[in-house]
Write a protein that holds these residues in place. Structure first.
Motif, PDB file in Angstrom:
ATOM      1  N   PHE A  41       0.862  -1.172   0.000  1.00  0.00           N
ATOM      2  CA  PHE A  41       0.000   0.000   0.000  1.00  0.00           C
ATOM      3  C   PHE A  41       0.905   1.230   0.000  1.00  0.00           C
ATOM      4  O   PHE A  41       1.768   1.359   0.877  1.00  0.00           O
ATOM      5  CB  PHE A  41      -0.896   0.012   1.235  1.00  0.00           C
ATOM      6  N   VAL A  42       0.712   2.102  -0.962  1.00  0.00           N
ATOM      7  CA  VAL A  42       1.551   3.293  -1.058  1.00  0.00           C
ATOM      8  C   VAL A  42       0.680   4.545  -1.043  1.00  0.00           C
ATOM      9  O   VAL A  42      -0.459   4.536  -1.529  1.00  0.00           O
ATOM     10  CB  VAL A  42       2.442   3.281  -2.318  1.00  0.00           C
ATOM     11  N   GLY A  43       1.216   5.614  -0.501  1.00  0.00           N
ATOM     12  CA  GLY A  43       0.505   6.882  -0.412  1.00  0.00           C
ATOM     13  C   GLY A  43       0.694   7.736  -1.652  1.00  0.00           C
ATOM     14  O   GLY A  43       1.386   7.349  -2.598  1.00  0.00           O
ATOM     15  N   PRO A  44       0.090   8.939  -1.659  1.00  0.00           N
ATOM     16  CA  PRO A  44       0.176   9.830  -2.828  1.00  0.00           C
ATOM     17  C   PRO A  44       1.610  10.199  -3.187  1.00  0.00           C
ATOM     18  O   PRO A  44       1.910  10.454  -4.357  1.00  0.00           O
ATOM     19  CB  PRO A  44      -0.612  11.066  -2.377  1.00  0.00           C
ATOM     20  N   ASP A  45       2.504  10.228  -2.192  1.00  0.00           N
ATOM     21  CA  ASP A  45       3.891  10.581  -2.446  1.00  0.00           C
ATOM     22  C   ASP A  45       4.762   9.374  -2.765  1.00  0.00           C
ATOM     23  O   ASP A  45       5.984   9.484  -2.874  1.00  0.00           O
ATOM     24  CB  ASP A  45       4.477  11.326  -1.239  1.00  0.00           C
ATOM     25  N   GLY A  46       4.140   8.192  -2.920  1.00  0.00           N
ATOM     26  CA  GLY A  46       4.890   6.977  -3.203  1.00  0.00           C
ATOM     27  C   GLY A  46       5.452   6.297  -1.977  1.00  0.00           C
ATOM     28  O   GLY A  46       6.101   5.249  -2.088  1.00  0.00           O
ATOM     29  N   GLU A  77     -15.052 -13.156   8.421  1.00  0.00           N
ATOM     30  CA  GLU A  77     -13.819 -12.510   8.871  1.00  0.00           C
ATOM     31  C   GLU A  77     -12.966 -12.055   7.700  1.00  0.00           C
ATOM     32  O   GLU A  77     -12.386 -10.965   7.726  1.00  0.00           O
ATOM     33  CB  GLU A  77     -13.021 -13.462   9.770  1.00  0.00           C
ATOM     34  N   TYR A  78     -12.881 -12.876   6.660  1.00  0.00           N
ATOM     35  CA  TYR A  78     -12.147 -12.456   5.469  1.00  0.00           C
ATOM     36  C   TYR A  78     -12.782 -11.191   4.862  1.00  0.00           C
ATOM     37  O   TYR A  78     -12.082 -10.253   4.455  1.00  0.00           O
ATOM     38  CB  TYR A  78     -12.134 -13.565   4.425  1.00  0.00           C
ATOM     39  N   ILE A  79     -14.099 -11.176   4.774  1.00  0.00           N
ATOM     40  CA  ILE A  79     -14.790 -10.041   4.157  1.00  0.00           C
ATOM     41  C   ILE A  79     -14.610  -8.785   4.988  1.00  0.00           C
ATOM     42  O   ILE A  79     -14.349  -7.692   4.453  1.00  0.00           O
ATOM     43  CB  ILE A  79     -16.279 -10.384   3.956  1.00  0.00           C
ATOM     44  N   GLN A  80     -14.747  -8.888   6.301  1.00  0.00           N
ATOM     45  CA  GLN A  80     -14.584  -7.716   7.150  1.00  0.00           C
ATOM     46  C   GLN A  80     -13.167  -7.164   7.079  1.00  0.00           C
ATOM     47  O   GLN A  80     -12.965  -5.943   7.112  1.00  0.00           O
ATOM     48  CB  GLN A  80     -14.972  -8.060   8.585  1.00  0.00           C
ATOM     49  N   THR A  81     -12.163  -8.051   6.960  1.00  0.00           N
ATOM     50  CA  THR A  81     -10.791  -7.576   6.794  1.00  0.00           C
ATOM     51  C   THR A  81     -10.629  -6.873   5.454  1.00  0.00           C
ATOM     52  O   THR A  81      -9.971  -5.827   5.356  1.00  0.00           O
ATOM     53  CB  THR A  81      -9.793  -8.741   6.902  1.00  0.00           C
ATOM     54  N   ALA A  82     -11.241  -7.416   4.398  1.00  0.00           N
ATOM     55  CA  ALA A  82     -11.183  -6.765   3.087  1.00  0.00           C
ATOM     56  C   ALA A  82     -11.844  -5.390   3.124  1.00  0.00           C
ATOM     57  O   ALA A  82     -11.354  -4.436   2.505  1.00  0.00           O
ATOM     58  CB  ALA A  82     -11.852  -7.647   2.031  1.00  0.00           C
ATOM     59  N   VAL A  83     -12.945  -5.268   3.856  1.00  0.00           N
ATOM     60  CA  VAL A  83     -13.615  -3.970   3.990  1.00  0.00           C
ATOM     61  C   VAL A  83     -12.703  -2.965   4.690  1.00  0.00           C
ATOM     62  O   VAL A  83     -12.598  -1.795   4.298  1.00  0.00           O
ATOM     63  CB  VAL A  83     -14.949  -4.123   4.749  1.00  0.00           C
ATOM     64  N   ARG A  84     -12.010  -3.428   5.740  1.00  0.00           N
ATOM     65  CA  ARG A  84     -11.094  -2.525   6.443  1.00  0.00           C
ATOM     66  C   ARG A  84      -9.947  -2.082   5.537  1.00  0.00           C
ATOM     67  O   ARG A  84      -9.544  -0.917   5.552  1.00  0.00           O
ATOM     68  CB  ARG A  84     -10.541  -3.202   7.702  1.00  0.00           C
ATOM     69  N   LEU A  85      -9.429  -3.009   4.723  1.00  0.00           N
ATOM     70  CA  LEU A  85      -8.367  -2.638   3.799  1.00  0.00           C
ATOM     71  C   LEU A  85      -8.886  -1.673   2.735  1.00  0.00           C
ATOM     72  O   LEU A  85      -8.174  -0.755   2.311  1.00  0.00           O
ATOM     73  CB  LEU A  85      -7.779  -3.884   3.141  1.00  0.00           C
ATOM     74  N   GLY A  86     -10.135  -1.879   2.305  1.00  0.00           N
ATOM     75  CA  GLY A  86     -10.739  -0.933   1.375  1.00  0.00           C
ATOM     76  C   GLY A  86     -10.857   0.452   1.986  1.00  0.00           C
ATOM     77  O   GLY A  86     -10.644   1.466   1.326  1.00  0.00           O
ATOM     78  N   GLY A  87     -11.182   0.497   3.278  1.00  0.00           N
ATOM     79  CA  GLY A  87     -11.218   1.781   3.968  1.00  0.00           C
ATOM     80  C   GLY A  87      -9.861   2.440   4.017  1.00  0.00           C
ATOM     81  O   GLY A  87      -9.732   3.672   3.895  1.00  0.00           O
ATOM     82  N   LEU A  88      -8.811   1.622   4.184  1.00  0.00           N
ATOM     83  CA  LEU A  88      -7.445   2.160   4.206  1.00  0.00           C
ATOM     84  C   LEU A  88      -7.101   2.786   2.853  1.00  0.00           C
ATOM     85  O   LEU A  88      -6.520   3.872   2.784  1.00  0.00           O
ATOM     86  CB  LEU A  88      -6.465   1.041   4.535  1.00  0.00           C
ATOM     87  N   ALA A 134      -7.782  -0.380  10.093  1.00  0.00           N
ATOM     88  CA  ALA A 134      -7.667  -1.550   9.217  1.00  0.00           C
ATOM     89  C   ALA A 134      -6.993  -2.716   9.910  1.00  0.00           C
ATOM     90  O   ALA A 134      -7.331  -3.877   9.684  1.00  0.00           O
ATOM     91  CB  ALA A 134      -6.900  -1.179   7.946  1.00  0.00           C
ATOM     92  N   LEU A 135      -6.012  -2.405  10.778  1.00  0.00           N
ATOM     93  CA  LEU A 135      -5.239  -3.438  11.455  1.00  0.00           C
ATOM     94  C   LEU A 135      -5.253  -3.175  12.950  1.00  0.00           C
ATOM     95  O   LEU A 135      -4.293  -2.639  13.509  1.00  0.00           O
ATOM     96  CB  LEU A 135      -3.802  -3.445  10.932  1.00  0.00           C
ATOM     97  N   PRO A 136      -6.346  -3.504  13.643  1.00  0.00           N
ATOM     98  CA  PRO A 136      -6.421  -3.243  15.080  1.00  0.00           C
ATOM     99  C   PRO A 136      -5.254  -3.883  15.811  1.00  0.00           C
ATOM    100  O   PRO A 136      -4.883  -5.027  15.553  1.00  0.00           O
ATOM    101  CB  PRO A 136      -7.758  -3.885  15.476  1.00  0.00           C
ATOM    102  N   GLY A 137      -4.654  -3.125  16.719  1.00  0.00           N
ATOM    103  CA  GLY A 137      -3.556  -3.648  17.510  1.00  0.00           C
ATOM    104  C   GLY A 137      -2.207  -3.558  16.842  1.00  0.00           C
ATOM    105  O   GLY A 137      -1.194  -3.960  17.403  1.00  0.00           O
ATOM    106  N   SER A 138      -2.164  -3.000  15.619  1.00  0.00           N
ATOM    107  CA  SER A 138      -0.886  -2.930  14.918  1.00  0.00           C
ATOM    108  C   SER A 138      -0.026  -1.784  15.399  1.00  0.00           C
ATOM    109  O   SER A 138       1.176  -1.761  15.155  1.00  0.00           O
ATOM    110  CB  SER A 138      -1.121  -2.772  13.418  1.00  0.00           C
TER     111      SER A 138
END
Length: 498
Positions: A76-81, A345-356, A369-373
């Motif tokens: 996952f990369v941001g606008p600045d790369g 659980e797979y779908i909810q994780t995908a939704v969180r990554l989509g939010g990211l 997206a990654l609780p506890g990270s």
């Protein structure tokens, strides 16, 4: 009227996989498919080692592997790369006996699945057949369908029906179930191209571009195929977005028209839905018929194959009359209770990554997206256990690895569709196993100890789908586990016709 054990509606990867596995177990299977042939353009592009292990059971894994390419991971990369999140994938063979992840071209998989069906005399496949009525009674299900090649109405009878008929499932309508909605419904432009020459600067990693103006995804596919998935804004017209000049405008940061040929451009609405009920009586759902996921984890098709692996042996036991009525119902009910939480659980994780992706990788989005990270920009692959079902104890419902035998063979090749005890040699000494239950011990497997160590146990009892029914650390516990899990061991084995 023709009679079958199981009728499968839909001949995509989920339906074809289920038909293979049921046919291997000696069941008479009917597959009804509305289309005349498999879809010829790319759709799913990723599967994991768990799915490849199922393809091994079917007998096509060795043919499929050369058609895939290495998947080193996702970034996952941001606008600045700047790298926001790294999700690496191990390059070598993992616990399942295969690499952890594969990129593939779905028409290649569908071709192999269909070619191998020629060797399944127990399976009847009927294409251009449109199901329109399902009538269930106490002893079975009557299906009415139109054979569109002849314009003729046909009937068939089956003990059970499984709807593998996609997001607009007709079988789901007969079950009359609602859908749990996890809140992700977005339009994305999906573009597949074939490069005219190698373009190594695109890289082998999947890249999620968390860019405020236009979040997007890049995916490497085998050969010179490449895919981009690009957000469509609310005010944009879907028909306009798939015009070639507009598509090339969207692809301009990565590739020019003189560098590639367009293979497909389409606008899809990505959903996050799970059916409330996966079973009603003799009707079941599998694949997209009972769960739809955003693509950010590449788990859509994988979930359908997991459904087939969980359901096939339970239907085999039911159709062979191996269990009493109450036990049959308990086993069949466990399909929903086990698979639904796992898919969710797979779908909810995908939704969180989509939010990211859509919130452009802010620190707050990372934490969500990654609780506890703690905002650490690294992610490990998830492998959620099954939900509550047939297992016993805290180790139940977890996918176990695939040890090698002393001969060099993989465990599943030697003991396909069987219950298997994997145990330390000391625990296995003098163990009296029922007929039809195989034993793999550290005495006859060079790496069984490594697989047991991952679970921190001395022994496990594995179901035909290779999830654990339970674990043990003493001979007494192991004997009790086998006795409790298999009260009627002769009837708990599955006749196999490979």
């Amino acid at each position: 009227m023709e009679n079958y054990d199981v009728a499968i509606v839909g001949y995509g990867p989920t339906g074809a996989t289920l038909a293979h596995l049921l046919g291997q177990c000696g069941l008479k299977v009917l597959v009804l498919e509305r289309e005349a042939a498999a879809y010829h353009l790319p759709r799913a592009v990723h599967f994991d080692g768990e799915v490849m292990r199922v393809l091994q059971w079917i007998g096509i894994a060795d043919a499929m592997e050369p058609l895939t390419c290495q998947h080193p991971g996702m970034r996952f990369v941001g606008p600045d790369g700047k790298l926001l999140l790294d999700w690496p994938r191990p390059p070598g063979k993992g616990p399942q006996g295969w690499r952890s992840n594969y990129r593939f071209h779905q028409p290649d998989l569908e071709r192999l699945l269909r070619e191998a069906m020629v060797d399944r005399p127990q399976v009847t496949v009927r294409t251009r057949c449109d199901l329109f009525l399902v009538e269930e009674d106490e002893t079975g299900v009557t299906l009415r369908y139109e054979d569109m090649s002849r314009g003729k109405i046909q009937r068939a009878r089956a003990k059970y029906v499984v709807g593998c008929d996609g997001a607009r499932s007709l079988v789901r309508r007969f079950i009359e179930t609602g859908m749990e909605d996890y809140g992700f419904h977005e339009r994305w432009l999906v573009v597949d191209v074939i490069l005219r020459d190698d373009k190594p600067e695109l890289g082998d990693h999947s890249i999620q571009y968390c860019v405020p103006e236009r979040p997007s995804t890049y995916v490497r596919i085998p050969g010179r195929r490449r895919r981009w998935e690009i957000t469509v804004r609310p005010d944009e017209d879907s028909a306009e977005m798939i015009r070639p000049d507009k598509v090339w405008e969207m692809l301009s940061p990565w590739v020019r028209p003189d560098e590639a040929d367009l293979e497909r451009a389409a606008v899809y609405v990505f959903h996050s839905l799970v059916a409330e009920d996966w079973r009603r009586g003799r009707l079941f759902l599998a694949g997209d018929a009972c769960h739809q996921t955003p693509p950010f984890m590449g788990q859509g098709m994988c979930a359908g194959i997991r459904d087939a692996a969980n359901l096939y042996w339970k239907l085999a036991l039911a159709c062979h009359g191996s269990l009493g009525k109450d036990e049959t119902e308990r086993v069949l009910d466990s399909y929903t209770s086990e698979r639904k939480p796992n898919a969710r659980e797979y779908i909810q994780t995908a939704v969180r990554l989509g939010g990211l992706i859509n919130t452009c990788g802010t620190e707050a989005a990372l934490r969500e997206a990654l609780p506890g990270s703690g905002g650490i920009a690294r992610m490990e692959s998830i492998a959620p256990p099954l939900g509550e079902g047939l297992g016993h104890g805290p180790a139940a419902g977890r996918l176990f690895g695939q040890p090698h035998l002393a001969s060099g063979a993989l465990m599943d090749d030697a003991h396909r569709h069987k219950w298997v005890v994997v145990a330390d040699a000391e625990l296995a000494r003098g163990l009296d196993l029922p007929a039809g239950v195989a034993l793999v011990s550290t005495a006859n497997s060079p790496d069984a100890a490594e697989h047991l160590a991952r679970f921190g146990v001395g022994a496990v009892l594995l179901r035909p789908d290779r999830h654990t029914l339970g674990s043990a650390d003493t001979q007494a516990e192991l004997a009790q586990l086998v006795e409790r899990a298999l009260p009627n061991p002769v009837n708990s084995s599955i006749p196999e016709m490979v």
